[in-house]
Design an enzyme around this catalytic site. Sequence first.
Site, PDB file in Angstrom:
ATOM      1  N   ARG A   7       0.765  -1.283   0.081  1.00  0.00           N
ATOM      2  CA  ARG A   7      -0.292   0.075   0.005  1.00  0.00           C
ATOM      3  C   ARG A   7       0.927   1.096  -0.030  1.00  0.00           C
ATOM      4  O   ARG A   7       2.051   1.336   0.583  1.00  0.00           O
ATOM      5  CB  ARG A   7      -1.118  -0.021   1.437  1.00  0.00           C
ATOM      6  CG  ARG A   7      -1.822   1.018   1.228  1.00  0.00           C
ATOM      7  CD  ARG A   7      -2.687   1.333   2.506  1.00  0.00           C
ATOM      8  NE  ARG A   7      -1.617   1.516   3.699  1.00  0.00           N
ATOM      9  CZ  ARG A   7      -1.168   2.554   4.026  1.00  0.00           C
ATOM     10  NH1 ARG A   7      -1.371   3.609   3.184  1.00  0.00           N
ATOM     11  NH2 ARG A   7      -0.278   2.771   5.242  1.00  0.00           N
ATOM     12  N   VAL A   8       0.299   2.228  -0.811  1.00  0.00           N
ATOM     13  CA  VAL A   8       1.108   3.672  -0.723  1.00  0.00           C
ATOM     14  C   VAL A   8      -0.045   4.524  -0.486  1.00  0.00           C
ATOM     15  O   VAL A   8      -1.195   4.117  -0.997  1.00  0.00           O
ATOM     16  CB  VAL A   8       1.848   3.868  -1.993  1.00  0.00           C
ATOM     17  CG1 VAL A   8       2.954   3.144  -2.223  1.00  0.00           C
ATOM     18  CG2 VAL A   8       0.832   3.809  -3.200  1.00  0.00           C
ATOM     19  N   SER A   9       0.374   5.746   0.175  1.00  0.00           N
ATOM     20  CA  SER A   9      -0.518   6.665   0.441  1.00  0.00           C
ATOM     21  C   SER A   9      -1.215   7.430  -0.576  1.00  0.00           C
ATOM     22  O   SER A   9      -2.383   7.860  -0.574  1.00  0.00           O
ATOM     23  CB  SER A   9      -0.279   7.822   1.806  1.00  0.00           C
ATOM     24  OG  SER A   9      -0.011   6.789   2.798  1.00  0.00           O
ATOM     25  N   THR A  10      -0.496   7.802  -1.513  1.00  0.00           N
ATOM     26  CA  THR A  10      -0.713   8.889  -2.441  1.00  0.00           C
ATOM     27  C   THR A  10      -0.699   8.139  -4.003  1.00  0.00           C
ATOM     28  O   THR A  10       0.183   7.467  -4.168  1.00  0.00           O
ATOM     29  CB  THR A  10      -0.202  10.120  -2.451  1.00  0.00           C
ATOM     30  OG1 THR A  10       1.213   9.993  -2.589  1.00  0.00           O
ATOM     31  CG2 THR A  10      -0.481  10.960  -1.243  1.00  0.00           C
ATOM     32  N   GLN A  13       2.929   8.107  -5.378  1.00  0.00           N
ATOM     33  CA  GLN A  13       3.931   7.093  -4.835  1.00  0.00           C
ATOM     34  C   GLN A  13       3.661   5.797  -5.719  1.00  0.00           C
ATOM     35  O   GLN A  13       2.567   5.536  -6.521  1.00  0.00           O
ATOM     36  CB  GLN A  13       3.669   6.778  -3.360  1.00  0.00           C
ATOM     37  CG  GLN A  13       4.016   8.169  -2.359  1.00  0.00           C
ATOM     38  CD  GLN A  13       3.579   7.733  -1.062  1.00  0.00           C
ATOM     39  OE1 GLN A  13       2.418   7.176  -0.926  1.00  0.00           O
ATOM     40  NE2 GLN A  13       4.685   8.269  -0.177  1.00  0.00           N
TER      41      GLN A  13
END
Length: 154
Positions: A7-10, A13
């Site tokens: 998982r990445v936040s934005t 990324q």
Amino acid sequence: MIYGYARVSTEGQTLEAQVETLTAAGAEKVFQEKISGAKAERPQFQRMLKAVEAGDTVLVTRLDRLARSTRDLLNTLDAIGKAGASFRSLSDAWADTTTPHGRLMLTVLGGLAEFERELIHARTSEGRARAVAKGKRMGRPPKLTPYQREEVRQ
């Protein structure tokens, strides 16, 4: 089966490095999403939890990819454990339910979290009791004004 979760936040990324690390560590299927960890609704995360069965392992690169708080981590690990699966974080060697040391660390962490919840409950209960003893009215304020209440009684 070894499931990976990346998982990445934005949107800016990339998941590439996490996916490569997870597959190199043996993940056969990697669930990926670009969504903030603060969001409770993570569709790929939920799909992974539904897919996990007894004997499987859930693998992440770092704990912060999986959970947003200690409580959230413990709830997630509980769900994985109830499915009969194990969990391992590649960067956090102590977070590994496939080893006795990892299970011990997570048991201690869970005990501390439970102890903290009990302390918070005790403190708030004591504070509430002191406030009531001082005449503080608990709960929502009345909707009716004193005049309206008097009218209702008549």
